[in-house]
Design an enzyme around this catalytic site. Structure first.
Site, PDB file in Angstrom:
ATOM      1  N   THR A 133       0.799  -1.226   0.000  1.00  0.00           N
ATOM      2  CA  THR A 133       0.000   0.000   0.000  1.00  0.00           C
ATOM      3  C   THR A 133       0.833   1.278   0.000  1.00  0.00           C
ATOM      4  OG1 THR A 133      -0.100  -0.191   2.418  1.00  0.00           O
ATOM      5  CG2 THR A 133      -1.944  -1.101   1.163  1.00  0.00           C
ATOM      6  N   GLU A 134       2.139   1.143  -0.079  1.00  0.00           N
ATOM      7  CA  GLU A 134       3.004   2.315   0.097  1.00  0.00           C
ATOM      8  C   GLU A 134       2.683   3.455  -0.863  1.00  0.00           C
ATOM      9  OE1 GLU A 134       5.330  -1.132   1.856  1.00  0.00           O
ATOM     10  OE2 GLU A 134       3.993  -0.811   0.140  1.00  0.00           O
ATOM     11  N   VAL A 135       2.508   3.151  -2.168  1.00  0.00           N
ATOM     12  CA  VAL A 135       2.293   4.236  -3.125  1.00  0.00           C
ATOM     13  C   VAL A 135       1.030   5.031  -2.814  1.00  0.00           C
ATOM     14  CG1 VAL A 135       3.597   3.162  -5.002  1.00  0.00           C
ATOM     15  CG2 VAL A 135       1.133   2.682  -4.762  1.00  0.00           C
ATOM     16  N   ILE A 137       0.067   6.055   0.034  1.00  0.00           N
ATOM     17  CA  ILE A 137       0.285   7.081   1.060  1.00  0.00           C
ATOM     18  C   ILE A 137       1.521   7.919   0.730  1.00  0.00           C
ATOM     19  CG2 ILE A 137      -0.889   5.764   2.872  1.00  0.00           C
ATOM     20  CD1 ILE A 137       1.913   5.086   4.012  1.00  0.00           C
TER      21      ILE A 137
END
Length: 261
Positions: A133-135, A137
């Site tokens: 999910t990094e991209v 946030i």
């Protein structure tokens, strides 16, 4: 005895130490206190000669939600974030001389996937969900790539890193993130089967095999084979090798196999 305030519970039985992430209030997020305790638990298990394998488990419905974003937000004022310790944890799991198995009964996100990939074996429930999910946030899956990318098929890595989309346990097994995905009610039995196999391995041979699995690709095949032949001979001539061959010939468990309860 594990402290009642512990974020990582420790239990050892039949040659297996289980380290249980126990911070359900924040979905077992990788906070500095939790990672500190996890590193201590790993070190203690490595130092215990009776321990043959290590299981990473969790309480609550979530295996690990990744970085503790509350702690990260609080750290902005100091101009740094606690990402460095995650690297220490991933190295400790990946380079642990004893086999590490992750038991994943529920969702894992971001840094939690790095932890799963660092383990030698990982078994998840088919219903468990995963996502990078990094991209979404505004950051990138940088640190965890050290353990994740060697596991994943390149096309799958590109798709899942760039989209942040959620995928299930079956897909996780197909792309190499986990060893196996099983129905939720079969998860414990699958973990127990792996552990029963792992404890039959000789301690030094297990450590040596883990090192073998981490060897870089050879550039000189003949030199590589010569080196590996010498390595093999050393293990056959070792105390463990001699005991293992003798136990096989005598049709009995080797001396290092934990006694049944």
């Amino acid at each position: 005895m594990t402290s009642p305030d512990a974020l990582v519970r420790v239990a050892t039985a039949r040659g297996v130490t289980t380290l249980t992430l126990d911070s359900p209030h924040n979905r077992n997020a990788l906070s500095t206190p939790l990672m500190t305790q996890l590193l201590a638990g790993l070190a203690a298990a490595v130092a215990d000669d009776a321990v043959r394998a290590i299981v990473l488990d969790h309480t609550g419905p979530v295996f690990c939600s990744g970085a503790d974003l509350k702690e990260t937000a609080a750290a902005y004022a100091s101009g740094s974030v606690p990402a460095g310790m995650l690297g220490d944890v991933l190295v400790a799991v990946r380079e642990c001389p004893k086999p590490v198995l992750a038991r994943v009964a529920g969702p894992a996100r971001a840094g939690g996937l790095g932890l799963i990939a660092a383990a030698d074996l990982a078994v998840c429930a088919e219903e468990a969900t995963f996502a990078f999910t990094e991209v979404r946030i505004g950051v990138i899956p940088a640190v965890i790539s050290a353990t994740v990318l060697p596991r994943l098929h390149p096309r799958a890595a590109a798709e899942l890193y760039l989209t942040g989309d959620t995928f299930d346990g079956r897909r996780a097994a197909e792309i190499g993130l986990v060893t196996a995905a099983v129905p939720a009610d079969a998860l414990d039995a699958a973990v127990e089967r792996y552990c029963a196999s792992l404890v039959k391995g000789a301690p030094k041979a297990l450590a040596g095999t883990k090192a073998l699995l981490r060897r870089p690709a050879a550039t000189d095949l003949r030199a590589e084979i010569t080196e590996l032949a010498a390595l093999s001979t050393g293990y056959f001539l070792s105390e463990e090798g001699r005991e293992g061959v003798l136990a096989f010939r005598e049709k009995r468990p080797a001396a290092w196999v934990p006694a049944a309860d």
